[in-house]
Scaffold this active site. Structure first.
Site, PDB file in Angstrom:
ATOM      1  N   ASP A 121      12.502   1.910   5.020  1.00  0.00           N
ATOM      2  CA  ASP A 121      11.374   2.122   5.131  1.00  0.00           C
ATOM      3  C   ASP A 121      10.779   1.946   3.752  1.00  0.00           C
ATOM      4  OD1 ASP A 121       9.884   1.596   7.517  1.00  0.00           O
ATOM      5  OD2 ASP A 121       9.470   3.057   7.955  1.00  0.00           O
TER       6      ASP A 121
ATOM      7  N   ASP B  79      16.224   2.199  10.741  1.00  0.00           N
ATOM      8  CA  ASP B  79      15.987   1.019   9.610  1.00  0.00           C
ATOM      9  C   ASP B  79      14.907   2.147   8.696  1.00  0.00           C
ATOM     10  OD1 ASP B  79      13.579   1.771  10.899  1.00  0.00           O
ATOM     11  OD2 ASP B  79      13.482   0.255  12.157  1.00  0.00           O
TER      12      ASP B  79
ATOM     13  N   ASP C 136       2.896  12.275   9.130  1.00  0.00           N
ATOM     14  CA  ASP C 136       2.856  13.616   9.975  1.00  0.00           C
ATOM     15  C   ASP C 136       3.156  14.728   9.908  1.00  0.00           C
ATOM     16  OD1 ASP C 136       5.150  11.858  10.649  1.00  0.00           O
ATOM     17  OD2 ASP C 136       4.431  10.975  12.383  1.00  0.00           O
TER      18      ASP C 136
HETATM   19  P1  ATP Z   1      12.216   6.876  13.734  1.00  0.00           P
HETATM   20  O1  ATP Z   1      12.227   5.219  13.106  1.00  0.00           O
HETATM   21  O2  ATP Z   1      13.511   7.394  13.938  1.00  0.00           O
HETATM   22  O3  ATP Z   1      11.766   6.770  15.351  1.00  0.00           O
HETATM   23  P2  ATP Z   1      10.041   7.853  12.395  1.00  0.00           P
HETATM   24  O4  ATP Z   1       9.397   8.962  11.517  1.00  0.00           O
HETATM   25  O5  ATP Z   1      10.817   6.575  10.712  1.00  0.00           O
HETATM   26  O6  ATP Z   1      10.394   7.336  13.464  1.00  0.00           O
HETATM   27  P3  ATP Z   1       8.061   5.420  12.582  1.00  0.00           P
HETATM   28  O7  ATP Z   1       7.469   5.547  13.482  1.00  0.00           O
HETATM   29  O8  ATP Z   1       9.533   5.017  11.979  1.00  0.00           O
HETATM   30  O9  ATP Z   1       9.177   7.049  12.358  1.00  0.00           O
HETATM   31  O10 ATP Z   1       7.629   5.704  11.176  1.00  0.00           O
HETATM   32  C1  ATP Z   1       7.794   6.332   9.613  1.00  0.00           C
HETATM   33  C2  ATP Z   1       7.215   6.516   9.075  1.00  0.00           C
HETATM   34  O11 ATP Z   1       5.871   6.849   8.639  1.00  0.00           O
HETATM   35  C3  ATP Z   1       7.004   8.602   9.886  1.00  0.00           C
HETATM   36  O12 ATP Z   1       7.918   9.296   8.897  1.00  0.00           O
HETATM   37  C4  ATP Z   1       6.176   8.703   8.605  1.00  0.00           C
HETATM   38  O13 ATP Z   1       6.395   9.429   7.288  1.00  0.00           O
HETATM   39  C5  ATP Z   1       4.980   7.867   9.406  1.00  0.00           C
HETATM   40  N1  ATP Z   1       3.879   8.585  10.461  1.00  0.00           N
HETATM   41  C6  ATP Z   1       4.115   7.266  11.597  1.00  0.00           C
HETATM   42  N2  ATP Z   1       3.885   7.539  12.104  1.00  0.00           N
HETATM   43  C7  ATP Z   1       3.120   8.173  12.468  1.00  0.00           C
HETATM   44  C8  ATP Z   1       1.450   9.408  12.820  1.00  0.00           C
HETATM   45  N3  ATP Z   1       1.018   8.927  14.002  1.00  0.00           N
HETATM   46  N4  ATP Z   1       1.171   9.867  11.445  1.00  0.00           N
HETATM   47  C9  ATP Z   1       1.533   9.827  10.351  1.00  0.00           C
HETATM   48  N5  ATP Z   1       2.374   9.754   9.966  1.00  0.00           N
HETATM   49  C10 ATP Z   1       3.099   8.612  10.353  1.00  0.00           C
HETATM   50 MG    MG Z   2      11.470   4.415  11.440  1.00  0.00          MG
END
Ligand code: ATP
Ligand code: MG
Length: 478
Positions: free
Chosen positions: A96, A94, A170
């Site tokens: 963002d 997806d 993160d």
């Molecule tokens: P995926 O979607 O592949 O599971 P993702 O990194 O995109 O991994 P998401 O939960 O969709 O994970 O989060 C989107 C973004 O938000 C991350 O790439 C990161 O920049 C930020 N993020 C998510 N969770 C955290 C956290 N616990 N602390 C800090 N930043 C976070």
């Molecule tokens: Mg994501």
């Protein structure tokens, strides 16, 4: 982004926050960054020749959303996981979007959009079949941030600059911003280099970042497994000592995170890494006991392998089925104890199911629906043993037959029960009615029954009577 430590339900008057922050900076000269290396206000701007993400490679919805925001005079970027995945050669699941427009401004620009969350608002923008999550640049936290007694951030709802927004993320590889109009990647924390060198590095000081949000430990494991990254020693070193903080994470969030991990398509690798980091023990109730029982481990690993294969094949996944497999050996162990205490077999099994489920549901907030699915699958298991009369025909009619049968096969593969039972059900379900009747007759043939009881099966395998499997017997007795 909903997966973060902060629920979107928190909404504070954000303009008020921004003004207060600005005043604080102006009058006190307070420009302290939220995290030690969050001062990167001058990011690297990386051209397409270096990262290879052309505009066409991002989804149409993401492209259009950024275009509309930019045409209205705002900054707008694809951010986070999608940029990271594209650079790593993985198709993002997806997109963002991060912008300097406020949620209201975003909402006004898109007819098909809605603001969600109360304290920290984000906007869901619908484009064709896609839903884009659009968030306003946000700062990590300030003096008003509400934390629990362990330092876990409970509310984090301050708008900020793009640099703030990068710093509160993160890992360096997650703080990348892609601008579709210039095809550049804006990189505040050397994320592109880290990705190319295959290293997962934390933004800021890892112990502080884990304290703010212990789920980051699980994210470190999941992302490193997914992307084949090595954990920076600074990222892995504190994990063992800090793992206990995960206990303070609300169960519902832990459940979500566990699902992400188990359905990542890299569950086997994730579990291996959880173990390497000392994260499986005593903190994730699901993985704790199970991985220490040899039979349980084999069963769980087979289940995780098949889950990974299903993810890769784009097949549907059922949390109920997966959790049923993860907890099955807990049920068996509990059942054994009950039988040893002299409880009668079938009621003991149902009690065991309830007890295991109640315990896990409490710690992991397994939803009621998922708990119902888990139980359905477990309850079908003894019924597979009954191969006489109308019983097998009734079982075929069960809406959960397929899940129950797959579960049975997994038990057979792991050596918990005789493979012959799985084979029988395979043949039975695909046979026509006459053949099915014949199978029943064959199965109830008194000579064969006698042979089975003596411990010699037609295929030479161990008989139900001979095996010490705790599986319920064909006659319904266990
Ligand atoms: P995926 O979607 O592949 O599971 P993702 O990194 O995109 O991994 P998401 O939960 O969709 O994970 O989060 C989107 C973004 O938000 C991350 O790439 C990161 O920049 C930020 N993020 C998510 N969770 C955290 C956290 N616990 N602390 C800090 N930043 C976070
Ligand atoms: Mg994501």
């Amino acid at each position: 982004m909903l997966g973060e430590g902060v629920s979107p339900d928190y909404f504070e008057p954000t303009i008020f926050h921004m003004i207060r922050k600005l005043l604080r900076r102006v009058f006190k000269g307070d420009s302290t960054p939220a995290t030690p290396n969050s001062k990167s206000d001058r990011p690297a701007v990386i051209p397409v020749a270096k990262h290879g993400i052309t505009r066409e490679r991002i989804s149409q919805g993401a492209r259009r959303t950024c275009d509309v925001l930019q045409q209205a005079g705002h900054k707008a970027y694809v951010v986070g996981g999608a940029v990271r995945d594209l650079i790593a050669g993985i198709v993002p699941k997806d997109y963002d979007i991060a912008t300097d427009a406020t949620p209201n401004e975003v909402h006004m620009l898109f007819r098909r959009s809605r603001i969600i969350g109360r304290r920290f608002q984000i906007v869901h923008v619908m484009q064709g079949g896609e839903t884009l999550e659009v968030s306003t640049f946000r700062a990590a936290h300030d003096v008003d941030t509400v934390k629990d007694e362990h330092g876990r951030v409970l509310r984090d709802n301050v708008f900020g600059t793009q640099a703030d927004d990068a710093a509160r993320r993160d890992f360096t590889v997650n703080a990348l911003y892609y601008d579709p109009s210039t095809e550049t990647v804006i990189d505040y924390h050397h994320g592109v280099a880290d990705l190319q060198q295959k290293i997962l590095r934390m933004i800021g000081e890892p112990t502080a970042r884990y304290r703010e949000d212990p789920v980051r430990m699980l994210r470190a494991v999941r992302l490193s497994a997914k992307l084949g990254l090595t954990l920076d020693p600074l990222v892995s070193a504190p994990i063992q000592a800090m793992a206990v903080l995960i206990e303070n994470v609300p169960p519902a969030r832990l459940f979500d995170e566990m699902l992400k991990l188990l359905f990542s398509g890299h569950a086997v690798e994730c579990v291996k890494r959880l173990r390497d980091e000392g994260l499986h023990h005593g903190l994730l109730p699901l993985l704790d006991v199970i991985l220490e029982q040899p039979m349980g481990e084999k069963f769980v690993m087979l289940s995780l392998h098949s889950t990974d294969a299903r993810v890769k094949a784009g097949k549907t996944l059922s949390p109920g089925y997966l959790f049923a497999t993860l907890l099955w050996h807990e049920v068996l162990a509990n059942w054994e104890i009950r039988k040893a205490r002299g409880e009668s077999s079938m009621p003991a099994m149902f009690e065991a199911m309830d007890e295991v489920l109640d315990l896990q549901a409490e710690k992991l907030a397994i939803t009621r629906r998922v708990a119902g699915d888990i139980k359905d699958i477990w309850m079908l298991q003894p019924r597979f043993e009954k191969r006489v009369g109308k019983s097998p025909f009734r079982l075929l009619e069960q809406p959960r037959f397929r899940a129950g049968y797959d579960f049975l096969l997994l038990r057979a593969q792991s050596g918990e029960i005789d493979a012959e039972l799985g084979d029988w059900w395979h043949t039975f379900q695909f046979a026509d009615n006459d053949a099915r009747e014949a199978m029943l007759v064959a199965d109830t043939d008194p000579k064969k029954r006698r042979r089975r009881v003596r411990g010699k099966k037609p295929n030479g395998g161990p008989s139900e009577a001979a095996t010490d499997s705790p599986t319920p017997r064909a006659d319904g007795e266990i």
